[in-house]
Scaffold this motif. Structure first.
Motif, short mmCIF file in Angstrom:
data_model
loop_
_atom_site.label_atom_id
_atom_site.label_comp_id
_atom_site.label_asym_id
_atom_site.label_seq_id
_atom_site.Cartn_x
_atom_site.Cartn_y
_atom_site.Cartn_z
N HIS A 87 26.09 36.64 25.77
CA HIS A 87 26.89 36.67 26.99
C HIS A 87 28.38 36.81 26.70
O HIS A 87 29.08 37.57 27.37
N ASP A 90 29.32 40.36 25.66
CA ASP A 90 29.21 41.30 26.77
C ASP A 90 30.39 41.16 27.74
O ASP A 90 30.96 42.15 28.20
N ALA A 94 33.46 43.93 28.36
CA ALA A 94 33.59 44.51 29.69
C ALA A 94 34.92 44.20 30.36
O ALA A 94 35.46 45.04 31.09
N ASP A 204 29.47 39.43 41.84
CA ASP A 204 28.52 40.52 41.69
C ASP A 204 28.92 41.47 40.57
O ASP A 204 28.06 42.03 39.88
N ARG A 205 30.22 41.63 40.36
CA ARG A 205 30.68 42.48 39.25
C ARG A 205 30.33 41.83 37.91
O ARG A 205 29.90 42.51 36.97
N ARG A 207 27.86 39.79 37.36
CA ARG A 207 26.41 39.81 37.19
C ARG A 207 25.89 41.20 36.81
O ARG A 207 24.76 41.32 36.33
N GLU A 208 26.70 42.23 37.02
CA GLU A 208 26.31 43.54 36.51
C GLU A 208 26.28 43.54 34.98
O GLU A 208 25.53 44.28 34.36
N VAL A 209 27.10 42.69 34.38
CA VAL A 209 27.18 42.58 32.93
C VAL A 209 26.30 41.44 32.41
O VAL A 209 25.63 41.58 31.38
N PRO A 211 23.49 39.26 34.06
CA PRO A 211 22.66 38.96 35.24
C PRO A 211 22.31 37.49 35.39
O PRO A 211 22.05 37.02 36.52
#
Length: 221
Positions: A87, A90, A94, A204-205, A207-209, A211
């Motif tokens: 995590h 990632d 990002a 939500d942004r 969680r795109e990376v 989840p």
């Protein structure tokens, strides 16, 4: 006595960064812009300077400052190696540099005192060219928003100076910052990452990376 530098002027920008670097290395405080709000900074490895930051802002040791760095390498030197597992890697790939603060386990070999951190540190790399240039010159800085605890974050150097005055040695003025929302804060100290503060990066942004990111904030009205 405080000095404010107009960093929109290239000649003052270079002089201002040098002056702020010297002040911070000397245990004094400086204010500079970030991609969210103006920040009040101290040398992260000077307990006296960090104590002065907390006193100037009006907060106690129970609300330790974040630590800002100019590079991912510098940030990772502050934390336990496992931050780059899954995590953390990632999220860093990002969103850094940017308005994301990660709360992680601090490197146990470091000698510093940021307050009551319970062995953790909140780290971030701001997406602001002046901030990055300063951080690359100084190394890690303990940083809180440049305002008294009970007031909104300063979005200009003038607002910061009005509140903090001569307690700060150098103000770097690079025009207005966006202010709210501040950085989003994610806790990586548990098995699953958890959102601690809503901010510039929406859930939500994130969680795109990641989840599996849990929402640990209070429900919005």
């Amino acid at each position: 006595m405080s000095v404010r530098y107009d960093c929109t002027d290239p000649s003052q920008r270079a002089v201002g960064i040098s002056a702020a670097t010297a002040a911070l290395r000397g245990g004094q405080l400086a204010v500079f812009p970030t991609d969210t709000a103006y920040g009040l900074a101290a040398d992260a490895f000077s307990p006296a300077a960090v104590a002065a930051l907390l006193s100037t802002r009006g907060g106690g040791r129970h609300a330790p400052p974040a630590v800002l760095t100019g590079t991912v390498r510098a940030a990772l030197a502050l934390v336990q190696d496992d931050v780059m597992e899954t995590h953390g890697k990632d999220l860093i790939d990002a969103f850094w540099p940017g308005p994301l603060t990660l709360v992680v386990r601090a490197n146990r070999s470091l000698s510093w005192d940021l307050g009551e951190t319970l062995g953790t540190v909140a780290v971030r790399i701001p997406l602001h060219p002046l901030a990055l240039d300063l951080l690359k010159a100084t190394g890690p800085l303990a940083c809180s928003s440049a305002n008294h605890t009970a007031t909104p974050p300063a979005t200009t150097a003038a607002q910061a100076e009005e509140q903090l005055g001569s307690a700060v040695a150098v103000y770097l003025d690079d025009g207005p910052c966006p202010g709210e929302p501040l950085s989003t804060v994610v806790d990586l100290t548990a098995p699953l990452p958890r959102l601690m503060r809503r901010g510039a990066l929406p859930l939500d942004r994130l969680r795109e990376v990641v989840p599996l990111l849990m929402d640990g904030t209070a429900p919005e009205d």
